[in-house]
Design a protein around this motif. Structure first.
Motif, short mmCIF file in Angstrom:
data_model
loop_
_atom_site.label_atom_id
_atom_site.label_comp_id
_atom_site.label_asym_id
_atom_site.label_seq_id
_atom_site.Cartn_x
_atom_site.Cartn_y
_atom_site.Cartn_z
N ARG A 11 0.68 -1.12 0.10
CA ARG A 11 -0.02 -0.15 0.11
C ARG A 11 0.72 1.41 -0.09
O ARG A 11 0.37 2.26 -0.59
N TRP A 12 1.98 1.11 0.71
CA TRP A 12 2.71 2.26 0.88
C TRP A 12 3.47 2.77 -0.52
O TRP A 12 3.57 3.76 -0.93
N LYS A 13 3.60 1.73 -1.38
CA LYS A 13 4.16 1.94 -2.56
C LYS A 13 3.25 2.61 -3.50
O LYS A 13 3.71 3.50 -4.13
N GLY A 14 2.04 2.21 -3.36
CA GLY A 14 1.01 2.93 -4.39
C GLY A 14 0.76 4.36 -4.02
O GLY A 14 0.67 5.38 -4.64
N LEU A 15 0.86 4.64 -2.54
CA LEU A 15 0.74 6.13 -1.93
C LEU A 15 1.85 6.92 -2.56
O LEU A 15 1.74 8.07 -2.84
N LEU A 16 3.08 6.27 -2.24
CA LEU A 16 4.29 7.03 -2.80
C LEU A 16 4.28 7.22 -4.50
O LEU A 16 4.71 8.33 -4.79
N ALA A 18 1.64 7.94 -5.97
CA ALA A 18 0.55 8.75 -6.35
C ALA A 18 1.30 10.25 -5.77
O ALA A 18 0.98 11.18 -6.39
N LEU A 19 1.91 10.10 -4.69
CA LEU A 19 2.33 11.33 -4.34
C LEU A 19 3.43 12.08 -5.36
O LEU A 19 3.58 12.90 -5.71
N SER A 20 4.27 11.05 -5.68
CA SER A 20 5.30 11.29 -6.71
C SER A 20 4.56 11.72 -8.11
O SER A 20 5.14 12.98 -8.41
N ILE A 191 3.07 1.19 -11.52
CA ILE A 191 3.29 1.91 -10.39
C ILE A 191 5.12 2.07 -10.09
O ILE A 191 5.53 2.98 -9.68
N THR A 194 6.04 4.80 -12.36
CA THR A 194 5.77 6.14 -11.71
C THR A 194 6.78 6.60 -10.85
O THR A 194 7.25 7.56 -10.86
#
Length: 420
Positions: A11-16, A18-20, A191, A194
């Motif tokens: 989950r943290w990877k997807g959030l990172l 998205a933030l990037s 991802i 990204t």
């Protein structure tokens, strides 16, 4: 044997990611807006082209003058210099303007550059009644040769490229094009891409260059004068910008199972056979040239010159130092093609092609490639160039031809700037 299921993305990877992506979008958008305030290199190029034309005029045969020189070179240069505001006009341009107007500049005897053949010829013509004695034959011959290369070479390239495009289109319509090889590349996710492009290429580089490169450039170039100081800064800044993306990509590839790698490796460099790589690169360069030229021409016709030229172009135009030019050439012709092709055609394009289809992959990777240069004025032409590089990557089935084509494009652009 069925392939093992891919691990679930944390989950943290997807959030990172998205933030990037959000930060990268903001950085790119801000950069594109800021590029509108940067000066365009087009006026400088036009002025130097007109100076070269006037200097070459005596050496151009009469039957070629209409084709190579156009209207009166003297009148065209005078009109162009009069269009430059007095605040933006350099001392040399002011001297040239006064000489073209038939005046002798007050500083001519002491400050007129003795190694400037055009200024010396114009002053001689003002002071003497016979203009023929003022011609420096050697300088005129050299200028004529440069004029031929800078004028004729792009036209010949566009013509050959147009013929190749017509031939390829005809073969496509007749169903005679050879099938392209299957797209092979790193087994990564969107991802991952990204994080690579938005996170490494944009966000970390935007922070790293000011924090790391600027102090490093200041320390290493403290004793250098201009333009060597700026040229060294370009090399260091580019290296610092490239490093985060390359490290991220290296870690991503290292985590992939080696036994799943296709023949030739995840990046599909496949340098050999070299002759076919050179052929694919040359054909791609020829065919993309008329399309990029047409895109640039349409852009100017529709919206005018939007400005925002790459600052590297100004450095090349304004530099006469061999070491500085060598460093700038190293960055443009070697470092930039190797790094940018590794990211955009080596990693990003195959992943996009696998997830979204080859056509969408080429278009999206080409657009992101253009946006990475952060220049509104170059956005459309560089998108076309990026699409051409992507098609060469897919057609050849390997990365090396795209690198060679990119290097050839930058080398010819660099050479044209030197000729002016």
């Amino acid at each position: 044997m069925p392939s093992s299921p891919r691990p679930v993305v944390p989950r943290w990877k997807g959030l990172l990611a998205a933030l990037s992506l959000a930060l990268a979008g903001f950085i790119w958008l801000s950069g594109l807006v800021d590029s509108l305030s940067r000066p365009s290199v087009a006026p400088s190029l036009s002025l130097q082209q007109q100076e070269l034309t006037l200097l070459a005029e005596p050496a151009v045969p009469s039957q070629w003058r209409d084709a190579l020189l156009g209207e009166s070179p003297r009148r065209a240069l005078l009109k162009a210099l009069e269009g430059v505001s007095s605040e933006d006009r350099s001392e040399r341009q002011q001297q040239m303007l006064e000489l073209l107007q038939g005046k002798t500049p007050a500083s001519a005897d002491s400050e007129l550059a003795p190694d400037d053949p055009l200024l010396q010829r114009l002053r001689c013509e003002v002071e003497r009644s016979d203009a023929a004695v003022c011609v420096d034959g050697t300088a005129a011959d050299r200028a004529a040769l440069r004029l031929v290369f800078s004028t004729v070479l792009p036209l010949v390239t566009a013509l050959l490229g147009g013929l190749l495009l017509i031939g390829q289109t005809w073969r496509l319509l007749r169903g005679r094009l050879m099938a392209w090889p299957a797209v092979q590349g790193p087994d990564l996710t969107l991802i991952d891409m990204t994080l690579l492009v938005a996170g490494g290429f944009v966000v970390i580089s935007a922070v790293g260059v000011p924090l790391v490169a600027f102090p490093l450039v200041g320390a290493l170039t403290a004793g250098l004068g201009s333009p060597r100081r700026e040229a060294v800064g370009v090399v260091i800044n580019y290296a610092v910008m490239a490093l985060p993306s390359l490290l991220i990509l290296w870690r991503q590839l290292r985590a992939l199972p080696k036994e799943n790698a296709p023949q030739g490796g995840w990046m599909q460099w496949r340098v050999r056979p070299l002759p076919s790589a050179l052929r694919d690169a040359l054909a791609g360069w020829l065919m993309v040239t008329p399309l990029v030229m047409l895109t640039g021409w349409l852009l100017v016709r529709l919206v005018g010159d939007p400005g925002g030229s790459n600052p590297l172009l100004e450095l090349v135009l304004g530099s006469h130092d061999p070491i500085a030019l060598g460093l700038l050439a190293l960055t443009a012709v070697v470092l930039a093609p190797l790094f940018e092709e590794t990211i955009f055609r080596g990693a990003l394009l195959p992943v996009l092609a696998a997830k979204l289809g080859p056509l969408v992959g080429v278009l999206v990777s080409g657009l992101l490639f253009a946006m990475a240069h952060i220049s509104v004025g170059e956005l459309a032409p560089l998108t076309v160039l990026g699409i051409g590089l992507g098609l060469v990557r897919l057609r050849s089935g390997r990365l090396w031809p795209s690198v060679l084509m990119h290097g050839l494009w930058n080398a010819v652009t660099f050479l044209n700037l030197l000729l002016l």
